[in-house]
Design a protein around this motif. Structure first.
Motif, PDB file in Angstrom:
ATOM      1  N   LEU A  56       0.825  -1.208   0.000  1.00  8.85           N
ATOM      2  CA  LEU A  56       0.000   0.000   0.000  1.00  8.85           C
ATOM      3  C   LEU A  56       0.857   1.256   0.000  1.00  8.85           C
ATOM      4  N   ARG A  57       1.835   1.300   0.885  1.00 14.22           N
ATOM      5  CA  ARG A  57       2.639   2.512   1.055  1.00 14.22           C
ATOM      6  C   ARG A  57       3.977   2.360   0.337  1.00 14.22           C
ATOM      7  N   MET A  58       4.091   3.048  -0.791  1.00 16.60           N
ATOM      8  CA  MET A  58       5.316   3.029  -1.586  1.00 16.60           C
ATOM      9  C   MET A  58       5.611   4.443  -2.061  1.00 16.60           C
ATOM     10  N   PRO A  59       6.879   4.769  -2.318  1.00 25.98           N
ATOM     11  CA  PRO A  59       7.210   6.104  -2.822  1.00 25.98           C
ATOM     12  C   PRO A  59       6.701   6.323  -4.243  1.00 25.98           C
ATOM     13  N   GLU A  60       6.510   7.566  -4.603  1.00 24.23           N
ATOM     14  CA  GLU A  60       6.046   7.986  -5.931  1.00 24.23           C
ATOM     15  C   GLU A  60       4.605   7.538  -6.201  1.00 24.23           C
ATOM     16  N   ILE A  61       4.410   6.274  -6.523  1.00 28.74           N
ATOM     17  CA  ILE A  61       3.069   5.757  -6.802  1.00 28.74           C
ATOM     18  C   ILE A  61       2.725   4.725  -5.735  1.00 28.74           C
ATOM     19  N   ASP A  62       1.758   5.046  -4.865  1.00 28.01           N
ATOM     20  CA  ASP A  62       1.406   4.088  -3.819  1.00 28.01           C
ATOM     21  C   ASP A  62       0.357   3.099  -4.333  1.00 28.01           C
ATOM     22  N   GLY A  63      -0.037   2.189  -3.450  1.00 28.93           N
ATOM     23  CA  GLY A  63      -0.955   1.141  -3.867  1.00 28.93           C
ATOM     24  C   GLY A  63      -2.306   1.652  -4.324  1.00 28.93           C
ATOM     25  N   ILE A  64      -2.825   2.693  -3.656  1.00 29.12           N
ATOM     26  CA  ILE A  64      -4.130   3.243  -4.034  1.00 29.12           C
ATOM     27  C   ILE A  64      -4.057   3.867  -5.426  1.00 29.12           C
ATOM     28  N   GLU A  65      -3.020   4.651  -5.668  1.00 26.62           N
ATOM     29  CA  GLU A  65      -2.878   5.276  -6.987  1.00 26.62           C
ATOM     30  C   GLU A  65      -2.680   4.227  -8.067  1.00 26.62           C
ATOM     31  N   LEU A  66      -1.960   3.173  -7.743  1.00 25.62           N
ATOM     32  CA  LEU A  66      -1.766   2.091  -8.708  1.00 25.62           C
ATOM     33  C   LEU A  66      -3.115   1.472  -9.078  1.00 25.62           C
ATOM     34  N   LEU A  67      -3.947   1.223  -8.086  1.00 19.07           N
ATOM     35  CA  LEU A  67      -5.283   0.692  -8.352  1.00 19.07           C
ATOM     36  C   LEU A  67      -6.097   1.629  -9.234  1.00 19.07           C
ATOM     37  N   GLN A  68      -6.005   2.919  -8.947  1.00 23.09           N
ATOM     38  CA  GLN A  68      -6.758   3.901  -9.728  1.00 23.09           C
ATOM     39  C   GLN A  68      -6.288   3.934 -11.176  1.00 23.09           C
ATOM     40  N   ARG A  69      -4.983   3.818 -11.379  1.00 22.22           N
ATOM     41  CA  ARG A  69      -4.450   3.812 -12.750  1.00 22.22           C
ATOM     42  C   ARG A  69      -4.893   2.557 -13.496  1.00 22.22           C
ATOM     43  N   LEU A  70      -4.904   1.421 -12.808  1.00 26.58           N
ATOM     44  CA  LEU A  70      -5.342   0.179 -13.445  1.00 26.58           C
ATOM     45  C   LEU A  70      -6.811   0.278 -13.842  1.00 26.58           C
ATOM     46  N   ARG A  71      -7.602   0.924 -13.005  1.00 22.89           N
ATOM     47  CA  ARG A  71      -9.013   1.099 -13.331  1.00 22.89           C
ATOM     48  C   ARG A  71      -9.183   1.970 -14.571  1.00 22.89           C
ATOM     49  N   ARG A  72      -8.401   3.057 -14.633  1.00 23.79           N
ATOM     50  CA  ARG A  72      -8.494   3.945 -15.802  1.00 23.79           C
ATOM     51  C   ARG A  72      -8.068   3.224 -17.075  1.00 23.79           C
ATOM     52  N   LEU A  73      -7.115   2.314 -16.937  1.00 25.92           N
ATOM     53  CA  LEU A  73      -6.644   1.545 -18.078  1.00 25.92           C
ATOM     54  C   LEU A  73      -7.568   0.371 -18.408  1.00 25.92           C
ATOM     55  N   ARG A  74      -8.599   0.179 -17.567  1.00 27.65           N
ATOM     56  CA  ARG A  74      -9.548  -0.922 -17.734  1.00 27.65           C
ATOM     57  C   ARG A  74      -8.850  -2.282 -17.751  1.00 27.65           C
ATOM     58  N   LEU A  75      -7.837  -2.397 -16.904  1.00 28.35           N
ATOM     59  CA  LEU A  75      -7.099  -3.654 -16.811  1.00 28.35           C
ATOM     60  C   LEU A  75      -7.811  -4.579 -15.826  1.00 28.35           C
ATOM     61  N   ASN A  76      -8.333  -5.668 -16.329  1.00 27.42           N
ATOM     62  CA  ASN A  76      -9.120  -6.588 -15.517  1.00 27.42           C
ATOM     63  C   ASN A  76      -8.217  -7.613 -14.839  1.00 27.42           C
ATOM     64  N   VAL A  77      -7.518  -7.177 -13.797  1.00 29.24           N
ATOM     65  CA  VAL A  77      -6.643  -8.071 -13.044  1.00 29.24           C
ATOM     66  C   VAL A  77      -6.992  -7.961 -11.564  1.00 29.24           C
ATOM     67  N   PRO A  78      -7.167  -9.102 -10.872  1.00 30.80           N
ATOM     68  CA  PRO A  78      -7.468  -9.041  -9.436  1.00 30.80           C
ATOM     69  C   PRO A  78      -6.270  -8.497  -8.666  1.00 30.80           C
ATOM     70  N   VAL A  79      -6.552  -7.662  -7.664  1.00 31.17           N
ATOM     71  CA  VAL A  79      -5.482  -7.012  -6.904  1.00 31.17           C
ATOM     72  C   VAL A  79      -5.666  -7.244  -5.409  1.00 31.17           C
ATOM     73  N   ILE A  80      -4.601  -7.672  -4.761  1.00 33.37           N
ATOM     74  CA  ILE A  80      -4.587  -7.823  -3.305  1.00 33.37           C
ATOM     75  C   ILE A  80      -3.619  -6.804  -2.741  1.00 33.37           C
ATOM     76  N   VAL A  81      -4.077  -5.982  -1.817  1.00 28.71           N
ATOM     77  CA  VAL A  81      -3.247  -4.934  -1.221  1.00 28.71           C
ATOM     78  C   VAL A  81      -2.750  -5.396   0.141  1.00 28.71           C
ATOM     79  N   ILE A  82      -1.456  -5.218   0.395  1.00 25.74           N
ATOM     80  CA  ILE A  82      -0.892  -5.566   1.696  1.00 25.74           C
ATOM     81  C   ILE A  82      -0.203  -4.342   2.290  1.00 25.74           C
ATOM     82  N   THR A  83      -0.184  -4.258   3.603  1.00 28.55           N
ATOM     83  CA  THR A  83       0.461  -3.122   4.250  1.00 28.55           C
ATOM     84  C   THR A  83       0.846  -3.452   5.680  1.00 28.55           C
TER      85      THR A  83
END
Length: 222
Positions: A56-83
């Motif tokens: 979840l917590r990473m520099p530059e692009i964190d886990g939440i932003e990564l999820l948001q980008r994948l959604r915008r790209l319409r990438l249908n991949v299951p995601v598990i977030v750990i922190t």
């Protein structure tokens, strides 16, 4: 369910990448590691069946932003977030951003494997864990106070904050919360959030239900 499934592991901590890679490979999964969300995004599009496990917590692009980008790209991949710094608010944000599950470090082997298999299974069936009518029927079992506590949980509030807003003790909130989980047949917050998403998809917006309840609850209170 390993076989042709590739696990993409994104974490800026090398020691964690190593330990999780060992765990997953020993279980039979193919694993590709990425030291940052940017490195993973540069790999897109993915080939074959995949599941993403990201910190979840990473520099530059964190886990939440990564999820948001994948959604915008319409990438249908299951995601598990750990922190390692997980809290309810973060779990809610992750689920609303499209995560299939949310796990806290240190992640137990059986919990991670189960989460991966469940996440892949959800994507195969369209991501719906229960039909909206079944979920609505469970909601009708909740008391007015349980609806109020549920609303606070879905808003990402800690038990103490919910207790303060409702003018009751934190212990009482814990009891109501346990009752909500039991009546909704939800094993964890991730499942509860998926139920909310299922209702939302079925054209029963959560915000409308909140307004109807008059208490900020998820659905009309009895």
């Amino acid at each position: 369910m390993a076989n042709d499934l590739t696990i993409h592991l994104v974490d800026d901590e090398e020691s964690l990448r190593r330990s999780l890679t060992f765990l997953l490979v020993s279980t039979g999964f193919a694993v590709r590691t990425h030291s940052s969300a940017k490195a993973f995004l540069e790999l897109l599009p993915l080939s074959g069946r995949s599941c993403l496990v990201t910190d979840l917590r990473m520099p530059e692009i964190d886990g939440i932003e990564l999820l948001q980008r994948l959604r915008r790209l319409r990438l249908n991949v299951p995601v598990i977030v750990i922190t390692g710094q997980g809290d309810i608010a973060a779990a809610v944000r992750a689920m609303k951003a499209g995560a299939s599950d949310f796990l806290e470090k240190p992640v137990r082997e059986e919990v991670l494997i189960a989460a991966i298999n469940a996440a892949v299974g959800q994507k195969r069936s369209g991501g719906v864990i229960a039909d909206s009518e079944s979920i609505a029927a469970r909601l009708r079992q909740l008391t007015e106070r349980e609806h109020q506590v549920l609303a606070g949980v879905l808003d990402g509030l800690q038990n103490k904050m919910i207790a303060y807003q409702l003018g009751i003790s934190a212990r009482t909130v814990e009891v109501h919360r346990a009752n909500v989980m039991a009546k909704m047949d939800a094993r964890n917050l991730a499942e509860l959030m998926r139920m909310a998403i299922t209702l939302d998809t079925a054209a029963q917006p959560i915000e409308t239900a909140k307004a109807q309840s008059g208490h900020g609850a998820w659905a009309p209170a009895r």
